[in-house]
Design an enzyme around this catalytic site. Structure first.
Site, PDB file in Angstrom:
ATOM      1  N   TYR A  54       0.806  -1.205  -0.129  1.00  0.00           N
ATOM      2  CA  TYR A  54      -0.323  -0.176   0.068  1.00  0.00           C
ATOM      3  C   TYR A  54       0.820   1.282   0.201  1.00  0.00           C
ATOM      4  O   TYR A  54       0.414   2.318  -0.361  1.00  0.00           O
ATOM      5  CB  TYR A  54      -0.880   0.212   1.368  1.00  0.00           C
ATOM      6  CG  TYR A  54      -1.740  -1.167   1.375  1.00  0.00           C
ATOM      7  CD1 TYR A  54      -2.266  -2.068   0.322  1.00  0.00           C
ATOM      8  CD2 TYR A  54      -2.597  -1.151   2.422  1.00  0.00           C
ATOM      9  CE1 TYR A  54      -2.951  -2.985   0.495  1.00  0.00           C
ATOM     10  CE2 TYR A  54      -3.545  -2.265   2.844  1.00  0.00           C
ATOM     11  CZ  TYR A  54      -3.751  -2.922   1.580  1.00  0.00           C
ATOM     12  OH  TYR A  54      -4.419  -4.097   1.865  1.00  0.00           O
ATOM     13  N   LEU A 193     -17.506  -4.189   1.494  1.00  0.00           N
ATOM     14  CA  LEU A 193     -18.672  -3.537   1.149  1.00  0.00           C
ATOM     15  C   LEU A 193     -18.872  -3.453  -0.513  1.00  0.00           C
ATOM     16  O   LEU A 193     -19.408  -2.688  -1.039  1.00  0.00           O
ATOM     17  CB  LEU A 193     -18.855  -2.062   1.533  1.00  0.00           C
ATOM     18  CG  LEU A 193     -18.805  -1.905   3.135  1.00  0.00           C
ATOM     19  CD1 LEU A 193     -18.795  -0.637   3.475  1.00  0.00           C
ATOM     20  CD2 LEU A 193     -20.011  -2.500   3.571  1.00  0.00           C
ATOM     21  N   SER A 235     -12.457   3.968   5.137  1.00  0.00           N
ATOM     22  CA  SER A 235     -13.147   5.165   5.044  1.00  0.00           C
ATOM     23  C   SER A 235     -12.188   6.136   5.858  1.00  0.00           C
ATOM     24  O   SER A 235     -11.282   5.944   6.522  1.00  0.00           O
ATOM     25  CB  SER A 235     -14.353   5.058   5.766  1.00  0.00           C
ATOM     26  OG  SER A 235     -15.208   6.231   5.917  1.00  0.00           O
ATOM     27  N   ASN A 244     -19.469   2.569  10.365  1.00  0.00           N
ATOM     28  CA  ASN A 244     -18.929   1.289  10.242  1.00  0.00           C
ATOM     29  C   ASN A 244     -18.593   0.437  11.553  1.00  0.00           C
ATOM     30  O   ASN A 244     -18.876  -0.755  11.650  1.00  0.00           O
ATOM     31  CB  ASN A 244     -17.569   1.387   9.471  1.00  0.00           C
ATOM     32  CG  ASN A 244     -17.947   1.787   8.188  1.00  0.00           C
ATOM     33  OD1 ASN A 244     -18.989   1.581   7.600  1.00  0.00           O
ATOM     34  ND2 ASN A 244     -16.721   2.104   7.172  1.00  0.00           N
TER      35      ASN A 244
END
Length: 278
Positions: A54, A193, A235, A244
């Site tokens: 990442y 999601l 998020s 969440n």
């Protein structure tokens, strides 16, 4: 163990429990990632998920430092790339990731992709077990491993605590999850999601959301955690982060769970781990 801890965490190994909701951090980087992590911890998150690939472990570490939280109160998951698929390589990967994060140990360290063409993922798992044995990490696991890959790890005499794979209502991977259950492997769900999933508009999700006064996203996350899966939605929004996390004060009925599971399309994961990896 408290009732709250039992409801909101899953057991990985003896003495190691992981919060069922974590903060996913891909593709955030730099100040965006540091700020999102700091605010997430302030909003109640105790599980942060990142990875070498990442490119944000340093920013995640900065966000953790800014939060002021005690290290022992946080669960940090990260993953390493194919360059380190050897016993010694895994230790080098750990030292680099821990250094970027600014921590002395990791709670969960994962092989990010099996890269079966290299033929070294079993050695990588053996290296992870050594790290767990010497206390450098609290638990280890894998990511994107198919049953065919997992069988080779299990045949080497290792017990796999967790496999993080793509799971959402449209990509339910029932055969993969059945293999996990059969072998006592906890499932981690990334992109829980979906990505612009049309399933969010399905009556199987909007109906319970309306009935329970929840958002469709909360219904899907509840579908995950009520079945014991670790979900790590990304998020950067305070409101969404709080939503969440707020999925432990209600339950879905067996009929509602089954209706969401029935949204399964049979579609494979977006990336085939026999051919893709880093």
């Amino acid at each position: 163990m408290s009732e709250v801890l039992e409801r909101t965490t899953a057991a990985l190994t003896a003495g190691v429990r992981v919060p069922l909701i974590g903060l996913g951090t891909w593709p955030m980087a730099g100040e965006e990632a540091a700020d999102a992590v700091e605010r997430a911890i302030g909003n109640g998150y105790r599980h942060i998920d990142t990875a070498e690939n990442y490119g944000n472990e340093d920013a995640v570490g900065e966000g953790i430092r800014r939060s002021g939280i005690a290290r022992e109160d946080l669960f940090i998951t990260t993953k390493f790339n194919k360059d380190w698929h050897s016993r010694g390589g895994v230790r080098a990967a750990f030292e680099r990731s821990a250094g970027r994060l600014g921590v002395d140990y990791l709670d969960l360290f994962l092989v990010h992709w099996p890269n079966p063409a290299l033929g070294r993922f079993v050695e990588a798992c053996k290296g992870l077990q050594q790290l767990a044995d010497d206390g450098s990490i609290r638990a280890w696991g894998v990511s994107n491993f198919k049953p065919s890959h997992l069988r080779r790890v299990l045949a080497a005499g290792l017990t796999v605590p967790v496999n993080q794979v793509q799971v959402d209502p449209a990509h339910g991977q029932p055969e993969q999850l059945a293999f996990h259950r059969e072998h006592g492997i906890t499932t981690g769900a990334y992109s829980p999601l979906g990505r612009n999933g049309d399933f969010m508009a399905s009556p199987a999700i909007t109906g319970p959301a309306r009935e329970l006064g929840r958002t469709p996203g909360q219904i899907v996350l509840r579908w995950h955690v009520q079945q014991g899966r670790i979900a790590t939605p990304k998020s950067a929004s305070d409101a969404r982060q709080r939503q969440n996390l707020d999925v432990f004060g209600f339950e879905l009925t067996p009929v509602q769970l089954a209706a969401i599971s029935a949204l399964e399309t049979g579609a494979p994961p977006w990336l085939d781990s026999d051919n893709y990896g880093h």
